[in-house]
Design an enzyme around this catalytic site. Sequence first.
Site, PDB file in Angstrom:
ATOM      1  N   HIS A  93     -36.966  36.006   0.546  1.00 43.94           N
ATOM      2  CA  HIS A  93     -36.338  36.947  -0.034  1.00 43.94           C
ATOM      3  C   HIS A  93     -35.038  37.411   0.445  1.00 43.94           C
ATOM      4  CE1 HIS A  93     -37.580  40.883  -2.579  1.00 43.94           C
ATOM      5  NE2 HIS A  93     -36.295  40.174  -3.175  1.00 43.94           N
ATOM      6  N   ASP A 120     -41.691  44.760  -4.163  1.00 44.53           N
ATOM      7  CA  ASP A 120     -42.157  43.906  -2.959  1.00 44.53           C
ATOM      8  C   ASP A 120     -43.349  44.930  -2.067  1.00 44.53           C
ATOM      9  OD1 ASP A 120     -41.883  42.498  -0.725  1.00 44.53           O
ATOM     10  OD2 ASP A 120     -39.758  42.447  -0.625  1.00 44.53           O
ATOM     11  N   HIS A 122     -42.963  44.782   1.030  1.00 45.52           N
ATOM     12  CA  HIS A 122     -42.092  45.255   1.841  1.00 45.52           C
ATOM     13  C   HIS A 122     -40.749  45.704   1.543  1.00 45.52           C
ATOM     14  CE1 HIS A 122     -44.594  41.662   2.800  1.00 45.52           C
ATOM     15  NE2 HIS A 122     -44.951  42.381   4.035  1.00 45.52           N
ATOM     16  N   ASP A 124     -37.742  45.491   2.918  1.00 47.04           N
ATOM     17  CA  ASP A 124     -36.509  44.479   3.253  1.00 47.04           C
ATOM     18  C   ASP A 124     -35.471  45.608   3.601  1.00 47.04           C
ATOM     19  OD1 ASP A 124     -38.338  42.657   2.900  1.00 47.04           O
ATOM     20  OD2 ASP A 124     -37.681  41.941   0.908  1.00 47.04           O
ATOM     21  N   HIS A 137     -35.325  37.779   6.308  1.00 46.86           N
ATOM     22  CA  HIS A 137     -35.991  38.081   5.074  1.00 46.86           C
ATOM     23  C   HIS A 137     -36.286  39.399   5.064  1.00 46.86           C
ATOM     24  CE1 HIS A 137     -40.572  37.335   5.463  1.00 46.86           C
ATOM     25  NE2 HIS A 137     -39.911  37.794   6.748  1.00 46.86           N
ATOM     26  N   ASP A 225     -40.347  40.107  -5.523  1.00 45.49           N
ATOM     27  CA  ASP A 225     -41.182  39.182  -4.552  1.00 45.49           C
ATOM     28  C   ASP A 225     -42.689  38.994  -4.886  1.00 45.49           C
ATOM     29  OD1 ASP A 225     -42.382  38.610  -2.293  1.00 45.49           O
ATOM     30  OD2 ASP A 225     -41.139  39.376  -1.076  1.00 45.49           O
ATOM     31  N   ASP A 227     -45.202  38.516  -3.250  1.00 43.00           N
ATOM     32  CA  ASP A 227     -46.159  39.291  -2.433  1.00 43.00           C
ATOM     33  C   ASP A 227     -46.332  40.777  -2.881  1.00 43.00           C
ATOM     34  OD1 ASP A 227     -44.334  40.956  -0.896  1.00 43.00           O
ATOM     35  OD2 ASP A 227     -44.371  39.479   0.644  1.00 43.00           O
ATOM     36  N   GLU A 270     -40.095  34.015  -2.883  1.00 39.97           N
ATOM     37  CA  GLU A 270     -41.449  34.139  -1.785  1.00 39.97           C
ATOM     38  C   GLU A 270     -42.776  33.421  -2.652  1.00 39.97           C
ATOM     39  OE1 GLU A 270     -41.385  34.915   1.254  1.00 39.97           O
ATOM     40  OE2 GLU A 270     -39.616  36.304   1.619  1.00 39.97           O
TER      41      GLU A 270
END
Length: 304
Positions: A93, A120, A122, A124, A137, A225, A227, A270
């Site tokens: 990412h 996402d 996360h 980030d 990332h 992303d 994930d 990702e």
Amino acid sequence: MSGWYGFIGVPTDVGNKACGAAEGPAALRAIGLAPRMGMVDRGDVRGPAYDGTRDETGSRSVRETAAWCTGVRNAVAGVLADGGVPVMVGGDHAMALGSVAAAADHARRQGRNFFVLWFDAHPDFNTPETSPSGNTHGYPAALACGIGHPALLRVGAFTPLLRPDRLIQFGIRDIDTGERENLHRSGIEFHEMPAIRERGLAALVAHTISRIEAAGGGHVHVSFDIDALDPSVAPGVGTPVPDGLLLEECIDSLRLLGASGLVQSLDIVEYAATQDQGNRTAHVVEHLLAGFMAGREGQAALVA
């Protein structure tokens, strides 16, 4: 209105060593994703290998990340200049910094507002001061808002690339302590999983679209992303986090975004092919893109 789609492969996990994302673009080509989806394959961005050396800030592989992101920026800018919709397929990412930089510059040249929707697990939104790992990332959303490592802030033609109140995040469920402080200090709107379970992802996305339209519209960049999805749906990721988004709600949301006509650039990142189970996650990527394209093509038919 619908334009054409440019597939841009970014085969690197320089932002997160050995997460498997470097193999993602090749695995998606192996299932024939680009031709089956009617995308024009613009080839792969190239860049240096992972170094892993920490600099004085504690960040890893900063020069390598900057080089890759610069290549991504140029490739995405090329598709936009040619009238296409760039689909940057990573890769980790960190690469989103390059695509956001290109999209922000394109929007500015056209005199349009610029928004980023970030799906996402996360946020980030770490900086070198708050990151537990120093992996880049975890930096790109903060960098887009003008916060973070000076060498990476120079990837874009200007900084910040994005007003913090024009970044909206969905699916968040793994936040570092200092990162949460960064988010609150910057005024980022981020929807964690309890709120999504309460209101529904598609409803939140539809509300966001309405607000963007009420603000005069503009260029919307979507950074997705894999994930963000629950690991039971998409096992092929480097940093899985339980209790994630479900595939159908993501498809519905991307269909809404496509139908809005606002989204002019897209990241899918990702996808860690080495962690996948029988191409399950590769086909998840295909379903997500199909949802977005179906919404966009449906809107084109209505306009025509």
